[in-house]
Design an enzyme around this catalytic site. Structure first.
Site, PDB file in Angstrom:
ATOM      1  N   GLY A 184       5.149  16.157   4.571  1.00 23.06           N
ATOM      2  CA  GLY A 184       6.247  15.261   4.259  1.00 23.06           C
ATOM      3  C   GLY A 184       5.793  13.830   4.050  1.00 23.06           C
ATOM      4  O   GLY A 184       6.228  13.150   3.104  1.00 23.06           O
ATOM      5  N   LEU A 185       4.917  13.332   4.925  1.00 24.93           N
ATOM      6  CA  LEU A 185       4.478  11.942   4.831  1.00 24.93           C
ATOM      7  C   LEU A 185       3.629  11.704   3.591  1.00 24.93           C
ATOM      8  O   LEU A 185       3.741  10.656   2.941  1.00 24.93           O
ATOM      9  CB  LEU A 185       3.701  11.542   6.084  1.00 24.93           C
ATOM     10  CG  LEU A 185       4.461  11.626   7.413  1.00 24.93           C
ATOM     11  CD1 LEU A 185       3.630  11.036   8.537  1.00 24.93           C
ATOM     12  CD2 LEU A 185       5.807  10.920   7.323  1.00 24.93           C
ATOM     13  N   GLU A 186       2.776  12.663   3.259  1.00 21.96           N
ATOM     14  CA  GLU A 186       1.932  12.495   2.076  1.00 21.96           C
ATOM     15  C   GLU A 186       2.784  12.430   0.806  1.00 21.96           C
ATOM     16  O   GLU A 186       2.600  11.533  -0.037  1.00 21.96           O
ATOM     17  CB  GLU A 186       0.906  13.626   1.999  1.00 21.96           C
ATOM     18  CG  GLU A 186      -0.185  13.507   3.061  1.00 21.96           C
ATOM     19  CD  GLU A 186      -1.151  14.683   3.080  1.00 21.96           C
ATOM     20  OE1 GLU A 186      -1.207  15.425   2.077  1.00 21.96           O
ATOM     21  OE2 GLU A 186      -1.849  14.853   4.094  1.00 21.96           O
ATOM     22  N   HIS A 444     -24.224  -2.763   7.658  1.00 16.78           N
ATOM     23  CA  HIS A 444     -23.241  -3.831   7.431  1.00 16.78           C
ATOM     24  C   HIS A 444     -23.238  -4.182   5.940  1.00 16.78           C
ATOM     25  O   HIS A 444     -24.298  -4.245   5.323  1.00 16.78           O
ATOM     26  CB  HIS A 444     -23.604  -5.066   8.235  1.00 16.78           C
ATOM     27  CG  HIS A 444     -22.708  -6.249   7.950  1.00 16.78           C
ATOM     28  ND1 HIS A 444     -21.464  -6.382   8.531  1.00 16.78           N
ATOM     29  CD2 HIS A 444     -22.875  -7.319   7.119  1.00 16.78           C
ATOM     30  CE1 HIS A 444     -20.905  -7.497   8.081  1.00 16.78           C
ATOM     31  NE2 HIS A 444     -21.745  -8.079   7.223  1.00 16.78           N
TER      32      HIS A 444
END
Length: 463
Positions: A184-186, A444
């Site tokens: 649902g969120l996707e 980094h």
């Protein structure tokens, strides 16, 4: 007599998903005569309605979002991007088709494999029926997958599922998403970014109930910042088609009846295994209350010679767990017989943007274990790389067993989280002390370089 028409195989595999296909090829390589039965498209959920198509849509939605937000990085874009869902769908369809063709060719190139189209059902513990054909084997492998669960109250509504929403060629005006978990969120974020107005209705008190509430709140914050309306605690939901077009969903919240209307509704309230199609009772299989085939750590069911792999066994609902089921099965049948489900560490990702990567336990799960715990959490906004990318939403957290010094769980919710979680996962599988990772020198500028700093912040957890 029916026995005269029986086709006998060394193995019958029901379902051509991410466990079934590689198992068929592995057994065929060892000269087993294999039948693989498929009622739908080759490749199962991942290829057809899961990972491949949805992540293609995620990529398109991400591109639209990046253009719309380019001004935050000093790039002036005259107008909002024009979204062409037909073109997005066409690209998705090609990716799916290419995957299917690759599977078809691999199976066709193996003379030991017989592909049989249709829905299989048991006649007894050694025979299955597919149309008019009867197949027999003393080794039967179930890889039948799952389908969308349709909740009560929506039977007479023109709803969408994770399958049918992928067939739309026009962006919805107003999409109501029923269910606030991974699927649902996707889709909610995808369609919001492509131009729809989206509302999420979740029955529980917070999103993605598998996660701790802190994670849920951060996810909700991300979605709401993009304009998605989130309503949790929505009980007794019912849908109704409107005469003028579209759909109205009524629900109860805080003791009051409320409603929301939209042009479309997506039902994303979980999935149910396809085991009912097998007529498992005829083979004497034990099926639990949720429809899953019960298995032991070696994927063996209660019936000798019948095994269950993938979504239908309830031991994982992901492509990587299905493929690992194949690896376990292949080792048990053809290898050293050492691999089992007990070796597997839970891991998954939520592919909203930014993504959430999870390995092992959540903090609440770890507390229930009764172990002496160390815990640390840091926001993504502390990371130089995240700042430079302009993507500082989210967090990174880790849980450690204070006695063994092993990592019990971790979450990376933020830019690159779905990839970075693998660093924790590798450490966990290697059973290394967290200090090995803490004392490592990471490149980094990367998001991964926060991990040693995070581990230096570990503090004792009070239960």
């Amino acid at each position: 007599m029916i026995e005269d028409r029986v086709e006998t195989f060394d193995a019958i595999i029901i379902g051509s998903g991410q466990a079934g296909n590689p198992l068929a090829l592995a057994l065929a390589k060892e000269k087993w005569k294999v039948a693989i039965v498929e009622k739908g498209a080759l490749g199962g959920t991942c290829v057809n309605t899961g990972c491949t198509p949805t992540k293609a849509y995620v990529a398109s939605a991400r591109a639209a979002w990046a253009i719309s937000n380019a001004h935050n990085l000093g790039i002036e874009v005259p107008k909002s991007p024009k979204v062409n869902l037909k073109a997005i769908k066409k690209r998705k369809d090609k990716l799916v088709t290419d995957s299917r063709l690759g599977i078809r060719k691999a199976l066709a190139d193996s003379p030991q494999v017989t592909m049989i189209r249709g829905t299989a059902s048991f006649l007894d513990k050694t025979r299955v029926k597919v149309g008019s054909r009867v197949l027999k084997s003393y080794k039967i492998f179930l890889n039948v997958g799952a389908r969308a669960r349709i909740p009560e109250g929506f039977d007479d509504v023109d709803y969408l599922t994770n399958t049918s929403i992928l067939q739309l060629d026009k962006v919805t005006d107003n999409l109501i998403v029923i269910g606030g978990s991974y699927i649902g969120l996707e889709f909610a974020q995808i369609f919001q970014r492509l131009g729809a107005k989206v509302t999420i209705l979740e029955m529980g008190n917070y999103l993605i109930s598998k996660e701790d509430q802190h994670t849920s709140e951060l996810v909700r914050e991300v979605l709401e910042k993009e304009g998605i309306k989130v309503i949790c605690g929505a009980k007794c939901m019912k849908g109704k088609n409107k005469k003028s077009g579209g759909i109205t969903v009524t629900f109860e919240k805080d003791g009051k009846e409320k409603k929301v209307s939209g042009s479309h509704v997506l039902l994303a309230t979980g999935r149910i295994p396809n085991t009912d199609l097998l007529k498992p009772e005829k083979a004497g299989l034990i099926i639990d209350d949720h429809g899953y085939v019960e298995v032991n750590s070696k994927l063996v069911t209660n019936v000798e010679g019948i095994y269950a792999l993938g979504d239908c066994n309830g031991e994982g609902a992901f492509t990587h767990t299905s493929y690992n089921d194949f690896e376990i099965m292949a080792d048990q049948l053809l290898g050293e017989k050492k691999r089992t489900l007990d070796d597997r560490i839970t891991n998954y990702a939520l592919y909203i943007d930014p993504p959430l990567g999870r390995a092992g336990m959540t903090l609440s799960q770890a507390k229930e274990s009764g172990k002496n715990l160390l815990f640390a959490r840091m926001p993504m906004s502390d990371i130089s790389r995240a700042k430079e990318k302009g993507e500082t939403q989210g967090k990174m957290e880790v849980i450690v067993d204070a006695d063994s010094e092993q990592i019990l769980g971790a979450a990376v919710f933020g830019t690159g989280g779905d990839e970075i979680i693998g660093t924790f996962l590798t450490t966990m599988y290697s059973k290394l002390s967290y200090k090995t990772l803490m004392n490592s020198v990471q490149t980094h500028p990367t998001v991964t370089e926060l991990i040693p700093t995070l581990l230096q912040q570990l503090k004792k957890v009070d239960h």
